[in-house]
Design a protein around this motif. Sequence first.
Motif, PDB file in Angstrom:
ATOM      1  N   GLN A  38      83.594  36.589 -21.245  1.00 19.32           N
ATOM      2  CA  GLN A  38      82.873  35.403 -21.702  1.00 19.32           C
ATOM      3  C   GLN A  38      83.231  34.181 -20.860  1.00 19.32           C
ATOM      4  O   GLN A  38      82.359  33.363 -20.544  1.00 19.32           O
ATOM      5  CB  GLN A  38      83.181  35.128 -23.180  1.00 19.32           C
ATOM      6  CG  GLN A  38      82.550  36.121 -24.117  1.00 19.32           C
ATOM      7  CD  GLN A  38      82.934  35.868 -25.571  1.00 19.32           C
ATOM      8  OE1 GLN A  38      83.682  34.946 -25.883  1.00 19.32           O
ATOM      9  NE2 GLN A  38      82.410  36.692 -26.457  1.00 19.32           N
ATOM     10  N   ASN A  42      80.536  31.997 -18.712  1.00 23.40           N
ATOM     11  CA  ASN A  42      80.404  30.556 -18.894  1.00 23.40           C
ATOM     12  C   ASN A  42      80.697  29.793 -17.613  1.00 23.40           C
ATOM     13  O   ASN A  42      80.086  28.759 -17.343  1.00 23.40           O
ATOM     14  CB  ASN A  42      81.311  30.077 -20.038  1.00 23.40           C
ATOM     15  CG  ASN A  42      80.691  30.343 -21.383  1.00 23.40           C
ATOM     16  OD1 ASN A  42      79.766  29.650 -21.785  1.00 23.40           O
ATOM     17  ND2 ASN A  42      81.168  31.359 -22.082  1.00 23.40           N
ATOM     18  N   ASN A  77      79.321  20.908 -23.142  1.00 24.07           N
ATOM     19  CA  ASN A  77      79.398  22.019 -24.094  1.00 24.07           C
ATOM     20  C   ASN A  77      79.972  23.277 -23.446  1.00 24.07           C
ATOM     21  O   ASN A  77      80.811  23.975 -24.031  1.00 24.07           O
ATOM     22  CB  ASN A  77      78.024  22.328 -24.697  1.00 24.07           C
ATOM     23  CG  ASN A  77      77.567  21.266 -25.663  1.00 24.07           C
ATOM     24  OD1 ASN A  77      78.366  20.460 -26.154  1.00 24.07           O
ATOM     25  ND2 ASN A  77      76.269  21.251 -25.943  1.00 24.07           N
ATOM     26  N   LYS A  80      83.708  22.802 -22.869  1.00 24.70           N
ATOM     27  CA  LYS A  80      84.443  22.950 -24.129  1.00 24.70           C
ATOM     28  C   LYS A  80      84.559  24.411 -24.522  1.00 24.70           C
ATOM     29  O   LYS A  80      85.604  24.859 -25.001  1.00 24.70           O
ATOM     30  CB  LYS A  80      83.753  22.162 -25.256  1.00 24.70           C
ATOM     31  CG  LYS A  80      83.937  20.661 -25.147  1.00 24.70           C
ATOM     32  CD  LYS A  80      83.173  19.947 -26.255  1.00 24.70           C
ATOM     33  CE  LYS A  80      83.193  18.446 -26.041  1.00 24.70           C
ATOM     34  NZ  LYS A  80      82.312  17.751 -26.995  1.00 24.70           N
ATOM     35  N   ARG A  81      83.473  25.150 -24.327  1.00 24.49           N
ATOM     36  CA  ARG A  81      83.482  26.576 -24.658  1.00 24.49           C
ATOM     37  C   ARG A  81      84.496  27.315 -23.788  1.00 24.49           C
ATOM     38  O   ARG A  81      85.273  28.149 -24.277  1.00 24.49           O
ATOM     39  CB  ARG A  81      82.083  27.155 -24.457  1.00 24.49           C
ATOM     40  CG  ARG A  81      81.883  28.483 -25.137  1.00 24.49           C
ATOM     41  CD  ARG A  81      80.446  28.998 -25.072  1.00 24.49           C
ATOM     42  NE  ARG A  81      79.481  28.003 -25.492  1.00 24.49           N
ATOM     43  CZ  ARG A  81      78.426  27.620 -24.754  1.00 24.49           C
ATOM     44  NH1 ARG A  81      78.211  28.138 -23.565  1.00 24.49           N
ATOM     45  NH2 ARG A  81      77.580  26.722 -25.210  1.00 24.49           N
ATOM     46  N   TYR A  84      88.015  26.483 -24.998  1.00 26.60           N
ATOM     47  CA  TYR A  84      88.320  27.170 -26.253  1.00 26.60           C
ATOM     48  C   TYR A  84      88.646  28.648 -26.006  1.00 26.60           C
ATOM     49  O   TYR A  84      89.646  29.163 -26.513  1.00 26.60           O
ATOM     50  CB  TYR A  84      87.137  27.049 -27.231  1.00 26.60           C
ATOM     51  CG  TYR A  84      87.331  27.868 -28.478  1.00 26.60           C
ATOM     52  CD1 TYR A  84      88.170  27.418 -29.494  1.00 26.60           C
ATOM     53  CD2 TYR A  84      86.711  29.096 -28.632  1.00 26.60           C
ATOM     54  CE1 TYR A  84      88.373  28.175 -30.632  1.00 26.60           C
ATOM     55  CE2 TYR A  84      86.916  29.861 -29.764  1.00 26.60           C
ATOM     56  CZ  TYR A  84      87.740  29.394 -30.767  1.00 26.60           C
ATOM     57  OH  TYR A  84      87.941  30.161 -31.887  1.00 26.60           O
ATOM     58  N   ILE A  85      87.814  29.306 -25.217  1.00 28.58           N
ATOM     59  CA  ILE A  85      88.024  30.734 -24.952  1.00 28.58           C
ATOM     60  C   ILE A  85      89.333  30.960 -24.214  1.00 28.58           C
ATOM     61  O   ILE A  85      90.085  31.895 -24.522  1.00 28.58           O
ATOM     62  CB  ILE A  85      86.826  31.338 -24.178  1.00 28.58           C
ATOM     63  CG1 ILE A  85      85.555  31.277 -25.040  1.00 28.58           C
ATOM     64  CG2 ILE A  85      87.108  32.787 -23.792  1.00 28.58           C
ATOM     65  CD1 ILE A  85      84.273  31.602 -24.281  1.00 28.58           C
TER      66      ILE A  85
END
Length: 124
Positions: A38, A42, A77, A80-81, A84-85
Amino acid sequence: MSEMESLRVSLNKEAEAYRVIQSEMTKLVTTRTRLQSQVNENEMVLEELNRLDDEASVFKMIGPALIKQDLVEAKSNVNKRIEYIKGEIDRLDKQLKGLESKSKDKENEVMKAQRKLQSLVQGS
């Protein structure tokens, strides 16, 4: 219960605990692999967004609809993703280290019990 029977029970208990730890480690590694995939996806999205002109139209799929989104907001966004991951990956790495330590301890306990049982069998 004889000493030999007691050792066999202990060995089986330790071996089962070892198998449980190995199973947990396998689940964590699978989850970590999925999360790393992921992150890679991203990061590719972010690269594509960075190639766009500031006036380019960006759309976000929400359910079956495409909703127009500001380019700066889209980049934010995605960043941030990714953050977080990566945080989740770090958390999993810490869990894995702890389980690796437990796994080595259990492996040593199993080997110790096997040696004791083997020496008892040979001594009989």
